[in-house]
Design an enzyme around this catalytic site. Structure first.
Site, PDB file in Angstrom:
ATOM      1  N   LYS A  61       0.853  -1.189   0.000  1.00  0.00           N
ATOM      2  CA  LYS A  61       0.000   0.000   0.000  1.00  0.00           C
ATOM      3  C   LYS A  61       0.887   1.236   0.000  1.00  0.00           C
ATOM      4  CE  LYS A  61      -4.534   0.443   0.535  1.00  0.00           C
ATOM      5  NZ  LYS A  61      -5.409  -0.289  -0.404  1.00  0.00           N
ATOM      6  N   THR A 100      -3.631  -5.387   0.687  1.00  0.00           N
ATOM      7  CA  THR A 100      -3.026  -4.074   0.943  1.00  0.00           C
ATOM      8  C   THR A 100      -3.932  -3.249   1.860  1.00  0.00           C
ATOM      9  OG1 THR A 100      -3.961  -2.966  -0.995  1.00  0.00           O
ATOM     10  CG2 THR A 100      -1.878  -4.132  -1.310  1.00  0.00           C
ATOM     11  N   ASP A 101      -5.226  -3.546   1.843  1.00  0.00           N
ATOM     12  CA  ASP A 101      -6.145  -2.853   2.761  1.00  0.00           C
ATOM     13  C   ASP A 101      -5.793  -3.180   4.213  1.00  0.00           C
ATOM     14  OD1 ASP A 101      -8.618  -1.178   2.913  1.00  0.00           O
ATOM     15  OD2 ASP A 101      -9.307  -2.920   4.055  1.00  0.00           O
ATOM     16  N   PHE A 137      29.508  30.360 -12.087  1.00  0.00           N
ATOM     17  CA  PHE A 137      29.743  29.192 -12.936  1.00  0.00           C
ATOM     18  C   PHE A 137      30.542  29.651 -14.144  1.00  0.00           C
ATOM     19  CE2 PHE A 137      28.401  25.876 -16.073  1.00  0.00           C
ATOM     20  CZ  PHE A 137      29.055  24.826 -15.447  1.00  0.00           C
ATOM     21  N   ARG A 177      25.503  34.888  -9.772  1.00  0.00           N
ATOM     22  CA  ARG A 177      24.180  34.463 -10.246  1.00  0.00           C
ATOM     23  C   ARG A 177      23.323  34.068  -9.047  1.00  0.00           C
ATOM     24  NH1 ARG A 177      25.031  28.189 -12.539  1.00  0.00           N
ATOM     25  NH2 ARG A 177      25.924  27.418 -10.602  1.00  0.00           N
ATOM     26  N   VAL A 198      27.114  24.000  -8.823  1.00  0.00           N
ATOM     27  CA  VAL A 198      26.285  23.157  -7.960  1.00  0.00           C
ATOM     28  C   VAL A 198      27.102  21.931  -7.539  1.00  0.00           C
ATOM     29  CG1 VAL A 198      24.136  21.847  -7.790  1.00  0.00           C
ATOM     30  CG2 VAL A 198      24.174  23.993  -9.062  1.00  0.00           C
ATOM     31  N   GLN A 199      27.980  21.452  -8.438  1.00  0.00           N
ATOM     32  CA  GLN A 199      28.834  20.313  -8.097  1.00  0.00           C
ATOM     33  C   GLN A 199      29.716  20.650  -6.883  1.00  0.00           C
ATOM     34  OE1 GLN A 199      28.087  21.430 -11.133  1.00  0.00           O
ATOM     35  NE2 GLN A 199      28.271  19.875 -12.725  1.00  0.00           N
ATOM     36  N   ASN A 202      19.205  22.165 -10.261  1.00  0.00           N
ATOM     37  CA  ASN A 202      19.626  23.562 -10.393  1.00  0.00           C
ATOM     38  C   ASN A 202      18.407  24.334 -10.887  1.00  0.00           C
ATOM     39  OD1 ASN A 202      20.960  25.942 -10.756  1.00  0.00           O
ATOM     40  ND2 ASN A 202      22.486  25.184 -12.198  1.00  0.00           N
ATOM     41  N   HIS A 233      17.068  27.014 -12.223  1.00  0.00           N
ATOM     42  CA  HIS A 233      17.643  28.169 -12.898  1.00  0.00           C
ATOM     43  C   HIS A 233      16.764  29.421 -12.747  1.00  0.00           C
ATOM     44  CE1 HIS A 233      20.364  25.367 -14.785  1.00  0.00           C
ATOM     45  NE2 HIS A 233      19.354  24.675 -15.272  1.00  0.00           N
TER      46      HIS A 233
END
Ligand SMILES: O=c1[nH]c(=O)c2[nH]c(=O)[nH]c2[nH]1
Length: 281
Positions: free
Chosen positions: A12, A57-58, A157, A174, A216-217, A243, A245
């Site tokens: 579930k 699953t109930d 960057f 940025r 970002v790396q 990222n 942007h």
């Protein structure tokens, strides 16, 4: 035609549960979504339509509510282990996987005082726990999902290779915005997963804000390092950072200069940077 069933799992998903604990007038709130998946000797249900081994699953959904009544739902790691071990104890089950995502509510501050029973929810941020229980043992992965952050400077960057398809301009200033997803594992069983979660969260937010980003790396590595430094219990951390942007709008057609003031946020497409970091070499 001859085919073989290569893998199967069932359960579930998205069982929503809110638990209120009442200590007099002061209430505590926990708001979670639980996913349960079982693996085991269930092939006959798929190949023959034989449901004799299929726990509905109930029933799994009802079990979540019944165990929540008798046990704490917090920390979600402990509730996840309780559920996973419960389902692993069912006949024909070889592995039980439980994933819990907790919506993070904070107490309303009313007139300078914490309100006893009113809460405020921060955007889409969630605390997460994934538990996998099998006869060989229990594995726990904890984390944070969808922690949305943005900074208006302190991000660059440049220095990237250019080819015939490159149009991106180099930038030394940025906007950097991302929706952080972090997942971590402890060396053994973490005795204080809530304290670890709070320290990891603070390390992520403060490091994002304070460390200058060359990409970002570069930031993802700083974030992983900060989480490992802040949380001795954590052995390995994985991060996934879209990222998000925010592109500088070209105002030249209107005879205007854009001094890093007017941006257009773009949801799609987005960069996606991922890394896993652990202690030692
Ligand atoms: O931090 C970034 N990393 C990239 O790999 C990349 N690629 C890109 O177009 N912009 C960015 N930004």
């Amino acid at each position: 035609m001859s085919i073989s069933l290569v893998r199967n799992a069932y359960g579930k998903s998205r069982v929503r549960l809110v638990k209120v604990r009442r200590a007099g007038a002061r209430h505590e709130l926990t708001d979670v979504q639980v996913d349960v998946q079982l693996e085991g000797e269930f092939d006959d249900a798929y190949t023959k339509g034989d449901n004799s081994k299929v726990l509905p699953t109930d029933t799994m959904k009802n079990t979540v509510y019944a165990l929540a009544k008798g046990h704490p739902v917090e920390p979600i790691e402990d509730f996840g282990v309780l559920l996973a071990e419960h389902f692993l104890g069912k006949p024909h089950t070889r592995r039980a996987r439980v994933a819990i995502a907790e919506n993070v509510w904070s107490r309303v501050d009313a007139g300078g005082a914490p309100h006893p029973h009113a809460f405020l929810r921060a955007a889409g941020e969630r605390r997460t726990a994934e538990i996998s229980a099998a006869p060989g043992g229990v594995e726990i992965t904890s984390g944070i999902a969808d922690l949305l952050v943005l900074k208006t400077t302190g991000s660059a960057f440049s220095g990237f290779p250019r080819d015939e398809h490159t149009t991106l301009k180099e930038t030394g200033d940025r906007i950097l915005s991302t929706l952080m997803v972090a997942r971590w594992r402890a060396a053994g069983r973490d005795p204080a997963p809530t304290a670890t979660w709070e320290r990891a969260r603070r390390a992520l937010i403060e490091t994002f804000a304070e460390r200058h980003s060359l990409s970002v790396q570069h930031t993802i590595h700083d974030l992983g390092e900060a989480v490992l430094a802040a949380c001795p219990a954590i052995d390995e951390v994985s991060l996934s950072l879209p990222n998000k942007h925010c592109l500088l709008v070209d105002l030249a057609p209107f005879g205007l200069t854009n001094d890093n003031e007017i941006f257009v946020p773009v949801d799609e497409p987005h960069g996606l940077i991922e890394a896993t970091m652990k202690r030692g070499s």
